[in-house]
Design an enzyme around this catalytic site. Structure first.
Site, PDB file in Angstrom:
ATOM      1  N   ASN A 123       1.081  -1.325  -0.319  1.00  0.00           N
ATOM      2  CA  ASN A 123       0.237  -0.194   0.195  1.00  0.00           C
ATOM      3  C   ASN A 123       1.016   1.569   0.005  1.00  0.00           C
ATOM      4  OD1 ASN A 123      -2.757  -0.448  -0.056  1.00  0.00           O
ATOM      5  ND2 ASN A 123      -2.680  -1.227   2.043  1.00  0.00           N
ATOM      6  N   HIS A 178      -7.986   1.394  -4.775  1.00  0.00           N
ATOM      7  CA  HIS A 178      -8.138   0.537  -3.088  1.00  0.00           C
ATOM      8  C   HIS A 178      -8.423   1.639  -1.730  1.00  0.00           C
ATOM      9  CE1 HIS A 178      -8.060  -2.591   0.015  1.00  0.00           C
ATOM     10  NE2 HIS A 178      -6.823  -2.517  -0.075  1.00  0.00           N
TER      11      HIS A 178
HETATM   12  C1  LMR Z   1      -6.479  -4.005   2.954  1.00  0.00           C
HETATM   13  O1  LMR Z   1      -7.575  -3.749   2.519  1.00  0.00           O
HETATM   14  O2  LMR Z   1      -6.603  -4.567   4.455  1.00  0.00           O
HETATM   15  C2  LMR Z   1      -5.653  -3.837   3.082  1.00  0.00           C
HETATM   16  O3  LMR Z   1      -5.139  -2.307   2.072  1.00  0.00           O
HETATM   17  C3  LMR Z   1      -3.981  -3.244   4.708  1.00  0.00           C
HETATM   18  C4  LMR Z   1      -4.916  -2.097   5.179  1.00  0.00           C
HETATM   19  O4  LMR Z   1      -4.616  -1.239   5.837  1.00  0.00           O
HETATM   20  O5  LMR Z   1      -6.061  -1.977   4.438  1.00  0.00           O
END
Ligand code: LMR
Length: 322
Positions: A123, A178
């Protein structure tokens, strides 16, 4: 036929789960690497011994801390290297630190595994895949970000639970980056083939409940970070990446939501963001451009703008990317 070689770059919680799933599915032989001395070797040994009980046929090995040479000739590299967020942090807070990691990993892939199909999990996801591709010098078809399968899985899980139906009959789809702006697509998500707006009419759940599930999906990673207290999710992220690796290695041509390179699709240039794509032996064989209504388009564009601002930040930090 030669056995595939799967290199795991990073052997933390996700890396260990990746190795176990790849072993159980007999996707190929697995090489684990990590910057912490002993971790990759220790986990690989443990999983090799588990194979004796589970009966999976996969050779597992772990590299030392000088381990990048061990990825040589890999067919698939799955990258989890980097730092996870802690409670109270956003994924974007990791940009500076994980960009440096992507630079090292990209150089290693370029040197040792230039023909691999690369799946990135680090990330902030979309921007890190974009940067890793540049650092590694890979064609767009050979590198993908894991997140869409994960985000869609979270939405699927919440929908199945609320509707009281088997998760096998729920198909949910999210697009976009994301991050908190991701776009759960209700028109393209179904329960037993019935689109979600009709599921509301049928009384599976109310519109308010559906809205709450969309919100929960958007912050699904943060929910787990807050619960764990010491790191982020690992089972579902690993399962999501393995679905992509399997589709590539077995030429399954699954159509999966993933962070793929856009070069004109949706009117967007040189950006990685979550879209539907077909993954087969050719890597990302096709980005499928869905028809979005005005509202979906506006949400998608907002999400793309967030990703693009992170890409611009990467270019400022690392002039080699500009
Ligand atoms: C997730 O969505 O589980 C990953 O991107 C880790 C996070 O930091 O949320």
């Amino acid at each position: 036929m030669a056995r595939a070689k799967i290199a795991l770059i990073g052997s933390g919680q996700i890396g260990g789960t990746l190795a176990l799933l790849a072993g159980l599915k007999e996707l190929g032989d697995i090489v684990m690497t990590d910057i912490i001395e002993g971790v990759a070797k220790g986990k690989a040994l443990d999983l090799a011994q588990a194979a004796a009980v589970e009966g999976y046929d996969a050779r597992l090995s772990g590299a030392g801390t000088d381990g990048y040479a061990a990825i040589a000739g890999a067919d698939v590299c799955i990258v989890t290297a980097g730092v996870p967020r802690k409670p109270g942090m956003s994924r974007d807070d990791l940009l500076g630190i994980n960009l440096k990691v992507m630079e090292q990993v990209g150089a290693a892939i370029k040197q040792h595994a230039p023909n691999a199909f690369v799946i990135c999990i680090t990330n902030p996801l979309d921007a890190m895949v974009w940067a890793l591709r540049k650092f590694a010098g890979l064609p767009a078809s050979k590198i993908v970000g894991m997140a869409g399968v994960l985000d869609s899985a979270r939405f699927t899980c919440f929908l199945a639970e609320a509707a009281g139906v088997s998760i096998e009959d729920v198909r949910a789809l999210t697009l976009g980056g994301h991050g908190d702006d991701m776009v759960p697509l209700v028109r393209y998500s179904t329960i037993g083939g019935v689109p979600l707006p009709d599921c509301v009419k049928l009384g599976f759940f109310s519109q308010e409940q559906l809205d709450a599930m969309i919100k929960r999906t958007r912050s699904g990673g943060g929910e787990i970070v807050a619960l764990l207290g010491t790191g982020s999710a690992f089972y579902a992220p690993a399962a999501s990446a393995i679905a992509m690796a399997e589709s590539y290695l077995r030429d399954k041509k699954r159509m999966l939501p993933c962070a793929a390179h856009l070069d004109g699709e949706y009117g967007i240039k040189d950006t990685y963001v979550g879209v539907s794509a077909i993954i087969g032996a050719g890597g990302i064989e096709k980005v499928v451009e869905l028809a979005l209504d005005e509202n979906e388009k506006a949400m998608f564009e907002k999400s793309v703008a967030s990703v693009q601002s992170l890409i611009e930040a990467c270019k400022k930090i690392s002039p080699a990317l500009a």
